[in-house]
Design a protein around this motif. Structure first.
Motif, PDB file in Angstrom:
ATOM      1  N   VAL A 268      80.957 -51.372  11.073  1.00 27.26           N
ATOM      2  CA  VAL A 268      82.177 -52.176  11.107  1.00 27.26           C
ATOM      3  C   VAL A 268      82.494 -52.541   9.666  1.00 27.26           C
ATOM      4  CG1 VAL A 268      83.237 -54.291  11.962  1.00 27.26           C
ATOM      5  CG2 VAL A 268      81.637 -53.027  13.406  1.00 27.26           C
ATOM      6  N   SER A 269      83.579 -51.987   9.152  1.00 19.46           N
ATOM      7  CA  SER A 269      83.878 -52.099   7.723  1.00 19.46           C
ATOM      8  C   SER A 269      85.366 -51.922   7.496  1.00 19.46           C
ATOM      9  CB  SER A 269      83.099 -51.022   6.947  1.00 19.46           C
ATOM     10  OG  SER A 269      83.498 -50.965   5.596  1.00 19.46           O
ATOM     11  N   ASN A 270      85.898 -52.647   6.522  1.00 19.25           N
ATOM     12  CA  ASN A 270      87.283 -52.419   6.082  1.00 19.25           C
ATOM     13  C   ASN A 270      87.304 -51.998   4.618  1.00 19.25           C
ATOM     14  OD1 ASN A 270      86.917 -54.895   4.682  1.00 19.25           O
ATOM     15  ND2 ASN A 270      87.724 -56.039   6.419  1.00 19.25           N
ATOM     16  N   HIS A 271      86.229 -51.346   4.196  1.00 23.00           N
ATOM     17  CA  HIS A 271      86.124 -50.789   2.839  1.00 23.00           C
ATOM     18  C   HIS A 271      86.153 -51.901   1.787  1.00 23.00           C
ATOM     19  CE1 HIS A 271      86.405 -46.533   1.221  1.00 23.00           C
ATOM     20  NE2 HIS A 271      86.359 -47.234   0.096  1.00 23.00           N
ATOM     21  N   GLY A 272      85.583 -53.045   2.149  1.00 23.37           N
ATOM     22  CA  GLY A 272      85.558 -54.159   1.211  1.00 23.37           C
ATOM     23  C   GLY A 272      86.921 -54.680   0.845  1.00 23.37           C
ATOM     24  N   GLY A 273      87.903 -54.497   1.744  1.00 20.31           N
ATOM     25  CA  GLY A 273      89.262 -54.945   1.464  1.00 20.31           C
ATOM     26  C   GLY A 273      89.998 -54.058   0.480  1.00 20.31           C
ATOM     27  N   ARG A 274      89.485 -52.851   0.237  1.00 23.92           N
ATOM     28  CA  ARG A 274      90.073 -51.967  -0.772  1.00 23.92           C
ATOM     29  C   ARG A 274      91.020 -50.929  -0.185  1.00 23.92           C
ATOM     30  NH1 ARG A 274      87.401 -51.717  -5.602  1.00 23.92           N
ATOM     31  NH2 ARG A 274      87.475 -49.451  -5.794  1.00 23.92           N
ATOM     32  N   LEU A 276      93.410 -50.835   3.531  1.00 23.19           N
ATOM     33  CA  LEU A 276      94.621 -51.453   4.073  1.00 23.19           C
ATOM     34  C   LEU A 276      94.476 -52.967   4.036  1.00 23.19           C
ATOM     35  CD1 LEU A 276      97.363 -51.153   5.483  1.00 23.19           C
ATOM     36  CD2 LEU A 276      96.127 -51.079   7.671  1.00 23.19           C
ATOM     37  N   ASP A 277      95.282 -53.613   3.210  1.00 19.19           N
ATOM     38  CA  ASP A 277      95.229 -55.071   3.140  1.00 19.19           C
ATOM     39  C   ASP A 277      95.768 -55.664   4.441  1.00 19.19           C
ATOM     40  OD1 ASP A 277      94.644 -57.485   1.951  1.00 19.19           O
ATOM     41  OD2 ASP A 277      96.576 -57.647   0.932  1.00 19.19           O
ATOM     42  N   GLN A 278      95.293 -56.867   4.761  1.00 17.81           N
ATOM     43  CA  GLN A 278      95.651 -57.624   5.964  1.00 17.81           C
ATOM     44  C   GLN A 278      95.002 -57.068   7.234  1.00 17.81           C
ATOM     45  OE1 GLN A 278      99.646 -59.233   6.292  1.00 17.81           O
ATOM     46  NE2 GLN A 278     100.113 -58.563   4.197  1.00 17.81           N
ATOM     47  N   THR A 279      94.035 -56.159   7.067  1.00 15.98           N
ATOM     48  CA  THR A 279      93.165 -55.883   8.205  1.00 15.98           C
ATOM     49  C   THR A 279      92.234 -57.088   8.360  1.00 15.98           C
ATOM     50  OG1 THR A 279      91.632 -54.722   6.735  1.00 15.98           O
ATOM     51  CG2 THR A 279      93.208 -53.373   7.974  1.00 15.98           C
ATOM     52  N   PRO A 280      91.704 -57.326   9.551  1.00 13.51           N
ATOM     53  CA  PRO A 280      90.896 -58.527   9.753  1.00 13.51           C
ATOM     54  C   PRO A 280      89.552 -58.459   9.034  1.00 13.51           C
ATOM     55  CG  PRO A 280      90.856 -57.150  11.716  1.00 13.51           C
ATOM     56  CD  PRO A 280      91.879 -56.546  10.794  1.00 13.51           C
ATOM     57  N   ALA A 281      89.003 -59.631   8.792  1.00 10.64           N
ATOM     58  CA  ALA A 281      87.638 -59.702   8.266  1.00 10.64           C
ATOM     59  C   ALA A 281      86.690 -59.033   9.245  1.00 10.64           C
ATOM     60  CB  ALA A 281      87.248 -61.158   8.050  1.00 10.64           C
ATOM     61  N   THR A 282      85.694 -58.339   8.723  1.00  9.61           N
ATOM     62  CA  THR A 282      84.817 -57.575   9.605  1.00  9.61           C
ATOM     63  C   THR A 282      84.036 -58.468  10.568  1.00  9.61           C
ATOM     64  OG1 THR A 282      83.172 -57.513   7.812  1.00  9.61           O
ATOM     65  CG2 THR A 282      84.602 -55.599   8.075  1.00  9.61           C
ATOM     66  N   ILE A 283      83.655 -59.662  10.146  1.00 12.03           N
ATOM     67  CA  ILE A 283      82.904 -60.544  11.043  1.00 12.03           C
ATOM     68  C   ILE A 283      83.755 -60.958  12.239  1.00 12.03           C
ATOM     69  CG2 ILE A 283      83.513 -62.696   9.850  1.00 12.03           C
ATOM     70  CD1 ILE A 283      80.082 -61.825  11.392  1.00 12.03           C
ATOM     71  N   ASP A 284      85.080 -60.974  12.077  1.00 13.46           N
ATOM     72  CA  ASP A 284      85.961 -61.398  13.163  1.00 13.46           C
ATOM     73  C   ASP A 284      86.221 -60.295  14.190  1.00 13.46           C
ATOM     74  OD1 ASP A 284      86.209 -63.993  12.303  1.00 13.46           O
ATOM     75  OD2 ASP A 284      88.041 -63.651  11.159  1.00 13.46           O
ATOM     76  N   GLU A 288      84.070 -57.650  19.286  1.00 18.65           N
ATOM     77  CA  GLU A 288      84.743 -56.668  20.135  1.00 18.65           C
ATOM     78  C   GLU A 288      84.133 -55.282  19.960  1.00 18.65           C
ATOM     79  OE1 GLU A 288      88.590 -54.541  18.785  1.00 18.65           O
ATOM     80  OE2 GLU A 288      88.947 -56.616  18.179  1.00 18.65           O
ATOM     81  N   CYS A 289      83.674 -54.982  18.746  1.00 18.36           N
ATOM     82  CA  CYS A 289      83.040 -53.685  18.513  1.00 18.36           C
ATOM     83  C   CYS A 289      81.682 -53.596  19.203  1.00 18.36           C
ATOM     84  CB  CYS A 289      82.903 -53.443  17.011  1.00 18.36           C
ATOM     85  SG  CYS A 289      84.483 -53.175  16.165  1.00 18.36           S
ATOM     86  N   VAL A 290      80.919 -54.674  19.164  1.00 15.67           N
ATOM     87  CA  VAL A 290      79.620 -54.701  19.846  1.00 15.67           C
ATOM     88  C   VAL A 290      79.804 -54.560  21.352  1.00 15.67           C
ATOM     89  CG1 VAL A 290      77.635 -56.174  20.388  1.00 15.67           C
ATOM     90  CG2 VAL A 290      78.459 -55.994  18.030  1.00 15.67           C
ATOM     91  N   GLU A 291      80.803 -55.251  21.898  1.00 17.71           N
ATOM     92  CA  GLU A 291      81.067 -55.148  23.338  1.00 17.71           C
ATOM     93  C   GLU A 291      81.470 -53.733  23.716  1.00 17.71           C
ATOM     94  OE1 GLU A 291      83.933 -58.179  24.104  1.00 17.71           O
ATOM     95  OE2 GLU A 291      82.517 -59.821  23.707  1.00 17.71           O
ATOM     96  N   HIS A 300      76.447 -51.546  12.917  1.00 16.08           N
ATOM     97  CA  HIS A 300      76.121 -52.250  11.686  1.00 16.08           C
ATOM     98  C   HIS A 300      77.415 -52.828  11.110  1.00 16.08           C
ATOM     99  CE1 HIS A 300      72.132 -49.865  10.785  1.00 16.08           C
ATOM    100  NE2 HIS A 300      72.195 -50.336  12.028  1.00 16.08           N
ATOM    101  N   ILE A 301      77.305 -53.643  10.075  1.00 16.64           N
ATOM    102  CA  ILE A 301      78.485 -54.284   9.502  1.00 16.64           C
ATOM    103  C   ILE A 301      78.351 -54.369   7.997  1.00 16.64           C
ATOM    104  CG2 ILE A 301      77.492 -56.607   9.803  1.00 16.64           C
ATOM    105  CD1 ILE A 301      80.342 -57.660  10.260  1.00 16.64           C
ATOM    106  N   ASP A 302      79.475 -54.261   7.280  1.00 18.29           N
ATOM    107  CA  ASP A 302      79.514 -54.641   5.874  1.00 18.29           C
ATOM    108  C   ASP A 302      80.818 -55.367   5.590  1.00 18.29           C
ATOM    109  OD1 ASP A 302      81.586 -52.847   5.285  1.00 18.29           O
ATOM    110  OD2 ASP A 302      80.381 -51.531   4.045  1.00 18.29           O
ATOM    111  N   GLY A 303      80.881 -55.960   4.395  1.00 21.40           N
ATOM    112  CA  GLY A 303      82.090 -56.659   3.993  1.00 21.40           C
ATOM    113  C   GLY A 303      81.929 -58.166   3.927  1.00 21.40           C
TER     114      GLY A 303
END
Length: 383
Positions: A268-274, A276-284, A288-291, A300-303
């Motif tokens: 679960v990653s948004n490329h460190g915000g690098r 598409l901007d305004q995608t959600p924070a990965t922790i948020d 839903e991804c785990v479910e 796994h998760i980063d960001g």
């Protein structure tokens, strides 16, 4: 003067007490152009900022009178025990932060006994990076994974895979969120190009070739924007026996597709915000991804992870392991291998103590019961 605290003399190294301290100290040693390249995200920086701040709304439910004298933060990732559920993400161009670049990061990971990702944009070869880890003090060789983009030059892509396999890499992390680069204002304003002293051996590019184009132009020249689930995953399955993980997932729908196409895991990653901007924070989006994974595929998760408490929160929300990129870069910039080691040690100690103060003796004890969410009307909401 009576009653005043006594100052404690300490070395600069000892004054690095947290990852934010390491960020400040490391960033101060970088040129403005390189600092912006590492630290900034795309367009208005919303995602790169919220990746970290989103963790603040989750609160830890401390437990008391628990025997935590035998706390064990270790876990198994890629079938191998590591000291705690953290690994270092693949991050390119590390030699801009320190001349030893990925070699220093690999040695630090080995000393801390955690796994490492190798970027396609690494400044050292995967062979040398894997070999460098053998100089560490881990009881068993750590695992490396090879980060890969979908490439127009399939022969070069296959050469990277073959080299990673031969070097002993366990998995491919297919970065799937980058058919093109995100719009990064700092790179345009600074006309960012890799410095003269760096090479891209995995991409088989000379320094002159790298500097002849902007980072964006270089990327556009080799990245395949016509990629798809139906092509990439069967193609990779046909040419490698390494595990295949999809990096860049932020929706339940893509987790379901990763399951359907037989992938081994998702990050679960948004490329460190690098990207598409305004995608959600990965922790948020983690829950839903785990479910959606439903225990059928690893998650796994980063960001944005900047503390041991952040690692704990991600595990409580269902992640098997966390990955960090920028903290390793800041450590490199600050003091090379010793700086990376310092950052990893900080995260380990914070995570271990967080486990103890929440009454958890093992990683398997960490659950949603350990967390609450801040509500606007006051009372803490249980998860």
């Amino acid at each position: 003067m009576a009653g005043l605290p006594i100052p404690v003399k300490t070395s600069p190294q000892q004054m690095i007490l947290s990852i934010p301290d390491l960020k400040d100290a490391g960033s101060a040693k970088l040129t403005e152009v390189i600092k912006n390249f590492y630290n900034d995200g795309s367009t208005n920086q919303i995602t790169v900022h919220e990746n970290t701040t989103a963790y603040d709304k989750y609160r830890l439910r401390a437990r008391v009178l628990r025997d935590v004298s035998k706390v064990n933060p270790s876990t198994a990732v890629f079938g191998q025990n590591i000291d705690f559920p953290l690994c270092v993400s693949p991050a390119g161009l590390q030699a801009m932060a320190h001349e030893d670049g990925e070699l220093a990061t690999s040695r630090a990971c080995a000393k801390r006994n955690i796994h490492m990702g190798v970027s396609s944009f690494a400044n050292y070869s995967v062979e040398d990076i894997v070999e460098a880890a053998k100089l560490g003090t881990a009881t068993a060789p750590i695992a490396h994974v090879m980060q890969l983009y979908t490439m127009k030059d399939r022969k070069m892509q296959e050469r990277i895979i073959r080299r990673a396999e031969k070097a002993g890499c366990r998995a491919i992390f297919l970065t799937a969120d980058s058919p093109v680069l995100g719009v990064r204002y700092n790179e345009y304003r600074n006309d960012f190009r890799a410095p003269e002293n760096v090479k891209l051996p995995m991409l088989e590019r000379s320094t002159m070739e790298v500097r002849s184009k902007t980072h964006d132009s270089n990327f556009t020249g080799f990245s395949e924007d016509a990629h798809s689930w139906t092509h990439e995953i069967p193609y990779l399955r046909a040419i490698t026996r390494m595990e295949i993980w999809i990096k860049g997932v932020v929706t339940a729908e893509d987790v379901v597709l990763a399951r359907e196409f037989g992938c081994d895991g998702v990050i679960v990653s948004n490329h460190g915000g690098r990207q598409l901007d305004q995608t959600p924070a990965t922790i948020d989006v983690l829950q839903e991804c785990v479910e959606a994974a439903a225990g059928k595929i690893r998650v796994h998760i980063d960001g944005g992870i900047r503390s041991g408490a952040d690692i704990f929160k991600a595990l409580a929300l269902g992640a098997e392991c966390c990955w960090v990129g920028r903290p390793a870069i800041w450590g490199l910039a600050y003091d090379g291998e010793a700086g990376v080691t310092k950052g990893l040690d900080i995260l380990y100690e914070e995570f271990r103590r967080c486990m103890q103060l929440t009454g958890c003796n093992s990683v398997s004890d960490i659950s949603k019961a350990s967390l609450g969410v801040v509500r606007s009307d006051g009372p803490l909401a249980r998860l």
